[in-house]
Design a protein around this motif. Structure first.
Motif, PDB file in Angstrom:
ATOM      1  N   LEU A 103       0.854  -1.171   0.000  1.00  0.00           N
ATOM      2  CA  LEU A 103       0.000   0.000   0.000  1.00  0.00           C
ATOM      3  C   LEU A 103       0.897   1.230   0.000  1.00  0.00           C
ATOM      4  CD1 LEU A 103      -3.118   0.497   0.230  1.00  0.00           C
ATOM      5  CD2 LEU A 103      -2.779   0.764   2.691  1.00  0.00           C
ATOM      6  N   ARG A 112      -8.642   0.548  -4.127  1.00  0.00           N
ATOM      7  CA  ARG A 112      -8.869  -0.621  -3.259  1.00  0.00           C
ATOM      8  C   ARG A 112     -10.344  -0.860  -3.003  1.00  0.00           C
ATOM      9  NH1 ARG A 112      -3.979  -3.182  -3.383  1.00  0.00           N
ATOM     10  NH2 ARG A 112      -2.318  -1.609  -3.228  1.00  0.00           N
ATOM     11  N   VAL A 195      -6.984  -5.115   1.019  1.00  0.00           N
ATOM     12  CA  VAL A 195      -5.573  -5.382   0.685  1.00  0.00           C
ATOM     13  C   VAL A 195      -5.138  -6.749   1.186  1.00  0.00           C
ATOM     14  CG1 VAL A 195      -3.192  -4.647   1.114  1.00  0.00           C
ATOM     15  CG2 VAL A 195      -4.960  -2.939   0.610  1.00  0.00           C
TER      16      VAL A 195
END
Length: 493
Positions: A103, A112, A195
Protein backbone atom coordinates in the motif's frame (compact mmCIF):
# COMPACT_ATOMS: atom_id res chain seq x y z
CA UNK A 1 29.57 -9.36 77.22
CA UNK A 2 29.82 -5.70 78.16
CA UNK A 3 31.28 -4.86 74.75
CA UNK A 4 28.27 -6.48 73.00
CA UNK A 5 25.88 -4.47 75.15
CA UNK A 6 27.75 -1.31 74.33
CA UNK A 7 27.55 -2.02 70.59
CA UNK A 8 23.82 -2.75 70.73
CA UNK A 9 23.22 0.42 72.73
CA UNK A 10 25.16 2.45 70.17
CA UNK A 11 23.19 0.97 67.27
CA UNK A 12 19.90 1.66 69.03
CA UNK A 13 20.96 5.28 69.67
CA UNK A 14 21.92 5.67 66.00
CA UNK A 15 18.56 4.34 64.79
CA UNK A 16 16.69 6.69 67.09
CA UNK A 17 18.65 9.62 65.71
CA UNK A 18 17.80 8.83 62.07
CA UNK A 19 14.87 11.05 60.93
CA UNK A 20 11.74 9.21 59.79
CA UNK A 21 11.28 8.74 56.02
CA UNK A 22 8.29 10.69 54.68
CA UNK A 23 5.37 8.53 53.55
CA UNK A 24 5.56 9.97 50.02
CA UNK A 25 9.19 8.88 49.73
CA UNK A 26 8.39 5.34 50.75
CA UNK A 27 5.67 5.19 48.12
CA UNK A 28 8.14 5.96 45.32
CA UNK A 29 8.51 8.82 42.82
CA UNK A 30 4.97 8.43 41.49
CA UNK A 31 3.15 8.79 44.81
CA UNK A 32 1.81 12.26 44.03
CA UNK A 33 0.45 11.09 40.67
CA UNK A 34 -1.19 8.12 42.43
CA UNK A 35 -2.86 10.45 44.92
CA UNK A 36 -4.03 12.80 42.16
CA UNK A 37 -5.54 9.94 40.17
CA UNK A 38 -7.39 8.67 43.23
CA UNK A 39 -8.77 12.15 43.89
CA UNK A 40 -10.04 12.44 40.32
CA UNK A 41 -11.65 9.01 40.57
CA UNK A 42 -13.61 10.17 43.58
CA UNK A 43 -14.53 13.47 41.94
CA UNK A 44 -15.94 11.81 38.80
CA UNK A 45 -17.34 8.71 40.55
CA UNK A 46 -15.23 6.45 38.34
CA UNK A 47 -15.91 2.84 39.43
CA UNK A 48 -12.63 1.39 38.13
CA UNK A 49 -9.32 2.66 36.75
CA UNK A 50 -5.86 1.43 35.86
CA UNK A 51 -2.84 3.40 34.73
CA UNK A 52 0.86 2.95 34.07
CA UNK A 53 3.99 4.96 33.45
CA UNK A 54 5.78 3.21 30.61
CA UNK A 55 9.35 3.13 29.35
CA UNK A 56 10.88 1.66 26.21
CA UNK A 57 11.08 -1.77 27.81
CA UNK A 58 7.72 -1.84 29.57
CA UNK A 59 5.91 -0.44 32.63
CA UNK A 60 7.94 1.55 35.15
CA UNK A 61 5.01 1.96 37.51
CA UNK A 62 1.41 0.79 37.47
CA UNK A 63 -1.64 1.02 39.70
CA UNK A 64 -5.21 -0.30 39.61
CA UNK A 65 -8.21 0.69 41.73
CA UNK A 66 -11.91 0.05 42.02
CA UNK A 67 -14.18 -2.56 40.49
CA UNK A 68 -15.34 -3.58 37.03
CA UNK A 69 -18.88 -3.71 35.68
CA UNK A 70 -19.47 -7.05 37.40
CA UNK A 71 -18.29 -5.84 40.79
CA UNK A 72 -14.94 -7.65 40.61
CA UNK A 73 -11.65 -6.03 41.60
CA UNK A 74 -9.78 -4.24 38.81
CA UNK A 75 -6.35 -5.77 38.19
CA UNK A 76 -3.68 -5.29 35.50
CA UNK A 77 -5.46 -8.11 33.62
CA UNK A 78 -8.91 -6.50 33.64
CA UNK A 79 -9.96 -5.68 30.06
CA UNK A 80 -11.21 -2.22 29.11
CA UNK A 81 -12.23 -0.68 25.79
CA UNK A 82 -9.96 2.09 24.48
CA UNK A 83 -12.19 4.03 22.12
CA UNK A 84 -10.26 6.19 19.66
CA UNK A 85 -6.87 5.01 20.85
CA UNK A 86 -7.77 2.47 18.18
CA UNK A 87 -6.79 5.15 15.63
CA UNK A 88 -3.02 5.16 16.29
CA UNK A 89 -3.21 1.35 16.46
CA UNK A 90 -4.96 1.27 13.08
CA UNK A 91 -2.49 3.78 11.64
CA UNK A 92 0.36 1.54 12.84
CA UNK A 93 -1.24 -1.44 11.10
CA UNK A 94 -1.66 0.58 7.89
CA UNK A 95 1.99 1.66 8.03
CA UNK A 96 3.11 -1.97 8.14
CA UNK A 97 1.39 -2.41 4.76
CA UNK A 98 3.10 0.74 3.48
CA UNK A 99 6.47 -0.53 4.67
CA UNK A 100 5.96 -3.86 2.90
CA UNK A 101 4.99 -2.11 -0.35
CA UNK A 102 1.43 -3.48 -0.39
CA UNK A 103 0.00 0.00 0.00
CA UNK A 104 1.14 3.58 -0.56
CA UNK A 105 0.04 6.62 1.41
CA UNK A 106 -0.95 8.47 -1.74
CA UNK A 107 -2.90 5.59 -3.30
CA UNK A 108 -6.48 6.59 -4.14
CA UNK A 109 -8.98 4.82 -1.90
CA UNK A 110 -11.02 3.83 -4.96
CA UNK A 111 -8.11 1.70 -6.18
CA UNK A 112 -8.87 -0.62 -3.26
CA UNK A 113 -12.57 0.12 -2.79
CA UNK A 114 -14.30 0.70 -6.15
CA UNK A 115 -17.61 1.09 -4.31
CA UNK A 116 -16.38 4.12 -2.36
CA UNK A 117 -18.50 7.02 -3.66
CA UNK A 118 -18.32 9.62 -0.90
CA UNK A 119 -19.00 13.06 -2.35
CA UNK A 120 -19.58 11.65 -5.81
CA UNK A 121 -17.19 9.73 -8.11
CA UNK A 122 -15.02 12.78 -8.85
CA UNK A 123 -14.43 13.60 -5.17
CA UNK A 124 -14.03 9.98 -4.08
CA UNK A 125 -11.35 9.37 -6.75
CA UNK A 126 -9.15 12.05 -5.16
CA UNK A 127 -9.31 10.74 -1.59
CA UNK A 128 -6.09 8.96 -0.63
CA UNK A 129 -4.98 6.75 2.23
CA UNK A 130 -3.07 9.71 3.66
CA UNK A 131 -6.22 11.86 3.68
CA UNK A 132 -8.06 9.24 5.72
CA UNK A 133 -5.20 8.85 8.19
CA UNK A 134 -4.82 12.57 8.80
CA UNK A 135 -8.59 13.27 8.81
CA UNK A 136 -8.63 15.52 5.73
CA UNK A 137 -10.80 13.44 3.36
CA UNK A 138 -13.61 15.99 3.65
CA UNK A 139 -15.97 13.77 5.68
CA UNK A 140 -17.76 15.88 8.28
CA UNK A 141 -18.00 14.97 11.94
CA UNK A 142 -21.79 14.87 11.61
CA UNK A 143 -21.45 11.85 9.31
CA UNK A 144 -19.91 9.74 12.08
CA UNK A 145 -23.18 8.33 13.38
CA UNK A 146 -24.14 7.07 9.92
CA UNK A 147 -21.48 4.35 9.95
CA UNK A 148 -20.38 3.83 13.57
CA UNK A 149 -21.63 2.35 16.88
CA UNK A 150 -23.57 -0.49 15.30
CA UNK A 151 -24.28 -2.97 18.08
CA UNK A 152 -25.66 -6.41 17.39
CA UNK A 153 -25.11 -9.44 15.18
CA UNK A 154 -26.88 -8.01 12.14
CA UNK A 155 -24.48 -5.12 11.56
CA UNK A 156 -22.77 -4.99 8.13
CA UNK A 157 -19.00 -5.09 7.80
CA UNK A 158 -16.88 -2.01 7.16
CA UNK A 159 -17.23 -2.13 3.36
CA UNK A 160 -20.98 -2.67 3.68
CA UNK A 161 -21.40 0.62 5.52
CA UNK A 162 -19.65 2.88 3.01
CA UNK A 163 -22.82 3.49 1.01
CA UNK A 164 -24.16 5.57 3.91
CA UNK A 165 -21.53 8.19 3.05
CA UNK A 166 -22.61 8.59 -0.58
CA UNK A 167 -25.05 11.38 0.13
CA UNK A 168 -22.83 13.30 2.56
CA UNK A 169 -21.71 16.69 1.27
CA UNK A 170 -17.89 17.03 1.43
CA UNK A 171 -16.44 19.88 3.49
CA UNK A 172 -14.14 20.69 0.59
CA UNK A 173 -11.70 19.03 -1.82
CA UNK A 174 -9.62 16.26 -0.23
CA UNK A 175 -6.65 17.60 1.70
CA UNK A 176 -8.08 21.09 2.26
CA UNK A 177 -10.20 20.73 5.40
CA UNK A 178 -9.48 18.92 8.65
CA UNK A 179 -12.42 17.28 10.42
CA UNK A 180 -12.04 14.58 13.04
CA UNK A 181 -14.42 11.67 12.44
CA UNK A 182 -14.32 7.94 13.04
CA UNK A 183 -15.80 7.50 9.56
CA UNK A 184 -12.30 8.00 8.09
CA UNK A 185 -11.01 5.05 10.07
CA UNK A 186 -13.95 2.84 9.20
CA UNK A 187 -13.02 3.40 5.54
CA UNK A 188 -9.42 2.48 6.41
CA UNK A 189 -10.70 -0.73 7.99
CA UNK A 190 -12.34 -1.63 4.67
CA UNK A 191 -9.13 -0.74 2.79
CA UNK A 192 -7.01 -3.02 4.98
CA UNK A 193 -9.47 -5.88 4.59
CA UNK A 194 -9.39 -5.40 0.81
CA UNK A 195 -5.57 -5.38 0.68
CA UNK A 196 -5.04 -8.34 3.03
CA UNK A 197 -8.10 -10.39 2.09
CA UNK A 198 -8.89 -11.18 5.73
CA UNK A 199 -10.74 -9.64 8.69
CA UNK A 200 -9.23 -6.46 10.06
CA UNK A 201 -8.80 -7.95 13.53
CA UNK A 202 -6.68 -10.78 12.08
CA UNK A 203 -4.34 -8.28 10.42
CA UNK A 204 -4.04 -6.37 13.71
CA UNK A 205 -3.02 -9.55 15.51
CA UNK A 206 -0.43 -10.48 12.91
CA UNK A 207 1.02 -7.01 12.28
CA UNK A 208 0.78 -5.26 15.65
CA UNK A 209 -0.48 -7.29 18.59
CA UNK A 210 1.82 -10.28 18.17
CA UNK A 211 5.09 -8.37 17.69
CA UNK A 212 4.20 -5.89 20.44
CA UNK A 213 3.26 -8.56 22.98
CA UNK A 214 -0.36 -7.41 23.23
CA UNK A 215 -1.69 -10.87 23.98
CA UNK A 216 -4.97 -9.92 25.66
CA UNK A 217 -6.41 -7.47 23.17
CA UNK A 218 -10.12 -7.23 22.37
CA UNK A 219 -10.75 -6.60 18.67
CA UNK A 220 -13.79 -8.67 17.66
CA UNK A 221 -16.73 -10.59 19.14
CA UNK A 222 -14.64 -13.71 19.70
CA UNK A 223 -12.04 -11.89 21.79
CA UNK A 224 -14.81 -10.13 23.74
CA UNK A 225 -16.12 -13.55 24.76
CA UNK A 226 -12.68 -14.96 25.53
CA UNK A 227 -11.70 -12.02 27.71
CA UNK A 228 -15.17 -11.84 29.31
CA UNK A 229 -15.29 -8.07 28.78
CA UNK A 230 -17.38 -6.54 31.60
CA UNK A 231 -19.98 -3.88 30.83
CA UNK A 232 -18.84 -0.29 31.14
CA UNK A 233 -20.56 2.44 33.14
CA UNK A 234 -22.74 5.26 31.86
CA UNK A 235 -24.16 8.12 33.89
CA UNK A 236 -27.83 8.25 34.79
CA UNK A 237 -28.58 11.57 36.48
CA UNK A 238 -24.99 11.71 37.75
CA UNK A 239 -24.81 8.12 39.02
CA UNK A 240 -22.68 5.56 37.11
CA UNK A 241 -24.48 2.35 36.14
CA UNK A 242 -22.98 -0.74 34.49
CA UNK A 243 -25.31 -0.74 31.50
CA UNK A 244 -22.93 -0.31 28.54
CA UNK A 245 -22.37 -3.74 27.01
CA UNK A 246 -22.75 -2.88 23.31
CA UNK A 247 -19.92 -3.80 20.96
CA UNK A 248 -19.37 -3.01 17.28
CA UNK A 249 -18.06 -6.24 15.76
CA UNK A 250 -16.49 -4.30 12.87
CA UNK A 251 -15.41 -1.24 14.82
CA UNK A 252 -11.88 -2.14 15.92
CA UNK A 253 -10.40 0.27 13.38
CA UNK A 254 -12.01 3.37 14.85
CA UNK A 255 -12.95 2.70 18.47
CA UNK A 256 -14.08 -0.77 19.54
CA UNK A 257 -10.63 -2.00 20.46
CA UNK A 258 -9.33 -2.73 23.92
CA UNK A 259 -7.39 -4.92 26.28
CA UNK A 260 -5.88 -4.86 29.72
CA UNK A 261 -3.29 -2.52 31.22
CA UNK A 262 -0.40 -4.69 30.07
CA UNK A 263 -1.70 -4.56 26.49
CA UNK A 264 -2.02 -0.79 26.43
CA UNK A 265 1.40 -0.41 28.06
CA UNK A 266 2.90 -2.76 25.46
CA UNK A 267 1.55 -0.58 22.64
CA UNK A 268 3.01 2.53 24.29
CA UNK A 269 6.40 0.79 24.66
CA UNK A 270 6.30 -0.17 21.00
CA UNK A 271 5.75 3.48 20.04
CA UNK A 272 8.67 4.60 22.22
CA UNK A 273 10.97 2.21 20.34
CA UNK A 274 11.32 3.97 16.98
CA UNK A 275 12.88 1.55 14.52
CA UNK A 276 11.26 -1.47 16.17
CA UNK A 277 10.36 -4.54 14.11
CA UNK A 278 6.84 -3.14 13.67
CA UNK A 279 7.57 0.47 12.74
CA UNK A 280 10.67 1.87 11.05
CA UNK A 281 12.07 5.15 12.36
CA UNK A 282 10.81 6.87 9.19
CA UNK A 283 7.27 5.52 9.66
CA UNK A 284 7.22 6.67 13.27
CA UNK A 285 8.41 10.12 12.18
CA UNK A 286 5.71 10.41 9.52
CA UNK A 287 2.99 9.38 11.94
CA UNK A 288 4.00 12.02 14.48
CA UNK A 289 4.40 14.89 12.03
CA UNK A 290 1.56 17.39 12.15
CA UNK A 291 -0.53 17.25 9.00
CA UNK A 292 -0.96 20.31 6.82
CA UNK A 293 -4.03 21.57 5.04
CA UNK A 294 -4.33 24.14 2.28
CA UNK A 295 -2.88 27.47 3.37
CA UNK A 296 -0.28 25.89 5.67
CA UNK A 297 -2.42 25.81 8.82
CA UNK A 298 -1.57 22.85 11.03
CA UNK A 299 -4.24 20.29 11.79
CA UNK A 300 -2.81 19.21 15.13
CA UNK A 301 -3.15 15.68 13.79
CA UNK A 302 -0.58 13.37 12.27
CA UNK A 303 -1.22 9.90 10.91
CA UNK A 304 -3.44 8.52 13.66
CA UNK A 305 -1.93 10.70 16.41
CA UNK A 306 -2.80 14.05 17.91
CA UNK A 307 0.34 16.15 17.77
CA UNK A 308 0.94 18.95 20.29
CA UNK A 309 -1.95 21.33 20.78
CA UNK A 310 -1.55 21.30 24.57
CA UNK A 311 -0.01 23.79 26.98
CA UNK A 312 3.61 23.32 28.08
CA UNK A 313 5.05 21.00 29.20
CA UNK A 314 2.79 18.83 27.00
CA UNK A 315 3.31 21.00 23.93
CA UNK A 316 5.52 18.33 22.34
CA UNK A 317 3.38 15.38 23.43
CA UNK A 318 2.09 12.85 20.91
CA UNK A 319 -1.20 11.61 22.26
CA UNK A 320 -4.73 10.40 21.82
CA UNK A 321 -7.83 10.01 23.93
CA UNK A 322 -10.66 7.61 23.33
CA UNK A 323 -14.10 6.61 24.50
CA UNK A 324 -16.89 4.19 23.79
CA UNK A 325 -20.20 4.16 25.66
CA UNK A 326 -19.08 3.11 29.16
CA UNK A 327 -15.30 3.24 28.73
CA UNK A 328 -12.55 5.86 28.29
CA UNK A 329 -8.78 5.75 27.82
CA UNK A 330 -5.77 8.01 27.22
CA UNK A 331 -2.24 7.57 25.91
CA UNK A 332 0.53 10.19 26.04
CA UNK A 333 4.01 9.82 24.52
CA UNK A 334 6.37 12.34 26.15
CA UNK A 335 9.45 12.70 23.91
CA UNK A 336 11.38 14.93 26.33
CA UNK A 337 11.15 12.36 29.12
CA UNK A 338 11.18 9.36 26.76
CA UNK A 339 8.30 7.83 28.71
CA UNK A 340 4.59 7.33 28.15
CA UNK A 341 1.51 7.42 30.32
CA UNK A 342 -1.48 5.16 29.69
CA UNK A 343 -4.75 5.28 31.59
CA UNK A 344 -8.11 3.55 31.22
CA UNK A 345 -11.44 3.90 33.06
CA UNK A 346 -14.66 1.91 32.93
CA UNK A 347 -16.90 4.97 32.83
CA UNK A 348 -17.78 7.60 30.25
CA UNK A 349 -20.36 10.27 29.59
CA UNK A 350 -20.21 12.43 26.48
CA UNK A 351 -21.24 15.59 28.29
CA UNK A 352 -18.83 14.82 31.17
CA UNK A 353 -15.91 14.29 28.78
CA UNK A 354 -13.73 17.15 30.06
CA UNK A 355 -14.16 16.19 33.72
CA UNK A 356 -13.52 12.49 33.08
CA UNK A 357 -10.51 12.99 30.81
CA UNK A 358 -8.84 15.51 33.11
CA UNK A 359 -7.36 12.66 35.15
CA UNK A 360 -5.13 11.70 32.22
CA UNK A 361 -4.19 15.24 31.23
CA UNK A 362 -3.37 16.12 34.83
CA UNK A 363 -1.34 12.95 35.43
CA UNK A 364 0.60 13.52 32.20
CA UNK A 365 1.40 17.09 33.23
CA UNK A 366 2.66 15.85 36.58
CA UNK A 367 4.78 13.21 34.88
CA UNK A 368 6.28 16.00 32.76
CA UNK A 369 7.11 17.99 35.90
CA UNK A 370 4.23 20.48 36.13
CA UNK A 371 1.10 21.01 38.20
CA UNK A 372 -1.97 19.05 37.05
CA UNK A 373 -4.07 22.12 36.33
CA UNK A 374 -7.67 22.95 37.17
CA UNK A 375 -10.30 20.26 36.91
CA UNK A 376 -13.45 20.98 34.85
CA UNK A 377 -16.85 20.37 36.37
CA UNK A 378 -19.76 18.37 34.96
CA UNK A 379 -22.34 20.30 36.97
CA UNK A 380 -23.71 22.04 33.87
CA UNK A 381 -24.86 18.77 32.37
CA UNK A 382 -26.40 17.63 35.63
CA UNK A 383 -28.40 20.85 35.81
CA UNK A 384 -29.55 20.34 32.22
CA UNK A 385 -30.67 16.73 32.59
CA UNK A 386 -32.35 17.37 35.93
CA UNK A 387 -33.98 20.46 34.44
CA UNK A 388 -35.33 18.39 31.55
CA UNK A 389 -36.58 15.84 34.05
CA UNK A 390 -38.29 18.58 36.06
CA UNK A 391 -40.04 19.82 32.91
CA UNK A 392 -41.27 16.29 32.25
CA UNK A 393 -42.60 15.95 35.79
CA UNK A 394 -44.34 19.32 35.49
CA UNK A 395 -46.03 18.17 32.28
CA UNK A 396 -47.15 14.97 34.02
CA UNK A 397 -48.69 17.04 36.83
CA UNK A 398 -50.39 19.30 34.27
CA UNK A 399 -51.73 16.27 32.41
CA UNK A 400 -53.08 14.86 35.67
CA UNK A 401 -54.87 18.15 36.35
CA UNK A 402 -56.39 18.00 32.86
CA UNK A 403 -57.70 14.49 33.55
CA UNK A 404 -59.40 15.80 36.70
CA UNK A 405 -61.03 18.57 34.66
CA UNK A 406 -62.31 16.02 32.16
CA UNK A 407 -64.09 14.14 34.94
CA UNK A 408 -66.04 17.23 35.98
CA UNK A 409 -69.11 18.52 34.14
CA UNK A 410 -68.11 21.11 31.57
CA UNK A 411 -69.30 24.61 32.44
CA UNK A 412 -67.64 27.42 30.57
CA UNK A 413 -65.37 26.78 27.60
CA UNK A 414 -61.64 27.20 28.35
CA UNK A 415 -60.04 30.36 27.15
CA UNK A 416 -58.60 30.14 23.64
CA UNK A 417 -55.29 31.68 24.65
CA UNK A 418 -54.82 29.28 27.57
CA UNK A 419 -55.72 26.28 25.44
CA UNK A 420 -53.30 27.33 22.71
CA UNK A 421 -50.52 27.92 25.25
CA UNK A 422 -50.96 24.53 26.94
CA UNK A 423 -51.13 22.77 23.56
CA UNK A 424 -47.90 24.40 22.36
CA UNK A 425 -46.12 23.64 25.64
CA UNK A 426 -47.25 20.03 25.51
CA UNK A 427 -46.48 19.43 21.86
CA UNK A 428 -43.04 21.14 21.81
CA UNK A 429 -41.02 18.26 23.35
CA UNK A 430 -42.60 15.78 20.94
CA UNK A 431 -41.87 18.00 17.94
CA UNK A 432 -38.26 18.38 19.10
CA UNK A 433 -37.93 14.60 19.41
CA UNK A 434 -39.39 14.10 15.93
CA UNK A 435 -36.97 16.67 14.53
CA UNK A 436 -33.99 14.90 16.10
CA UNK A 437 -35.20 11.62 14.67
CA UNK A 438 -35.52 13.22 11.27
CA UNK A 439 -31.83 14.17 11.23
CA UNK A 440 -30.76 10.78 12.56
CA UNK A 441 -29.74 11.88 16.04
CA UNK A 442 -31.95 9.67 18.21
CA UNK A 443 -29.66 6.64 18.10
CA UNK A 444 -26.54 8.65 19.03
CA UNK A 445 -28.48 10.22 21.91
CA UNK A 446 -29.51 6.81 23.22
CA UNK A 447 -25.96 5.51 22.80
CA UNK A 448 -24.03 8.39 24.36
CA UNK A 449 -26.40 10.23 26.72
CA UNK A 450 -29.02 7.66 27.75
CA UNK A 451 -30.32 9.62 30.73
CA UNK A 452 -31.03 12.69 28.58
CA UNK A 453 -32.64 10.42 25.98
CA UNK A 454 -34.93 8.78 28.56
CA UNK A 455 -35.81 12.14 30.12
CA UNK A 456 -36.48 13.61 26.69
CA UNK A 457 -38.73 10.73 25.61
CA UNK A 458 -40.67 10.82 28.88
CA UNK A 459 -41.08 14.58 28.58
CA UNK A 460 -42.24 14.27 24.96
CA UNK A 461 -44.81 11.59 25.88
CA UNK A 462 -46.12 13.60 28.83
CA UNK A 463 -46.32 16.69 26.67
CA UNK A 464 -48.19 14.88 23.90
CA UNK A 465 -50.73 13.54 26.40
CA UNK A 466 -51.15 17.02 27.88
CA UNK A 467 -51.70 18.59 24.44
CA UNK A 468 -54.32 15.95 23.58
CA UNK A 469 -56.12 16.45 26.89
CA UNK A 470 -56.22 20.24 26.54
CA UNK A 471 -57.58 19.97 23.02
CA UNK A 472 -60.19 17.51 24.26
CA UNK A 473 -61.22 19.96 26.98
CA UNK A 474 -61.50 22.73 24.41
CA UNK A 475 -63.73 20.62 22.16
CA UNK A 476 -65.82 19.15 24.96
CA UNK A 477 -66.92 22.42 26.55
CA UNK A 478 -68.92 23.79 23.55
CA UNK A 479 -70.41 20.33 22.97
CA UNK A 480 -71.59 20.19 26.57
CA UNK A 481 -73.08 23.67 26.28
CA UNK A 482 -75.04 22.75 23.13
CA UNK A 483 -76.28 19.61 24.89
CA UNK A 484 -77.61 21.66 27.82
CA UNK A 485 -79.31 24.10 25.44
CA UNK A 486 -81.05 21.24 23.63
CA UNK A 487 -82.16 19.77 26.95
CA UNK A 488 -83.71 23.10 27.99
CA UNK A 489 -85.55 23.42 24.69
CA UNK A 490 -86.89 19.90 25.10
CA UNK A 491 -88.28 20.71 28.54
CA UNK A 492 -90.04 23.86 27.32
CA UNK A 493 -91.56 22.09 24.38
Amino acid sequence: MHSRSAVLLALLTLLLCVPPVPASATAGPYAEIDAYVRDRMRATHSPGLSYAVVGRDGPLHQRTWGTDGRGERVTPRTPFLWGSIAKPVTATAVMTLVQSGRLRLDDPVTDRLPGFRFGGPAHAAKVTIRHLLEQTAGISASATSRVTDCHGSGCPGAAGRLGALDGVEPLGPPGTKYAYTSANYLVLTAVVESVTGRPFADHLRQAVFGPAGMDGTVADAGSVRRRKLPPGHQFFWGVPAATADGFDEHGAGYGYLGGDLDDLAAFASLQLRAGSPVLTAESARLMRREGRVQGGAGTGYGLGWRVGGLDAPLDTAVWHTGATPGYSAMLFLLPRQNVALVLQQNVYGLTQDAAIMQVGFGAARMLAGAEPGDAPSASGYLLAVWGLTAVGLALVVAAGRSVQLLRRPASAPPRIAATAAWTVVGASPLLALVALGGVGQLRPLLTWVPDAFVAGCATACAGAVLAALRLTLAVRAPSAQWKRIRQRRTRFT
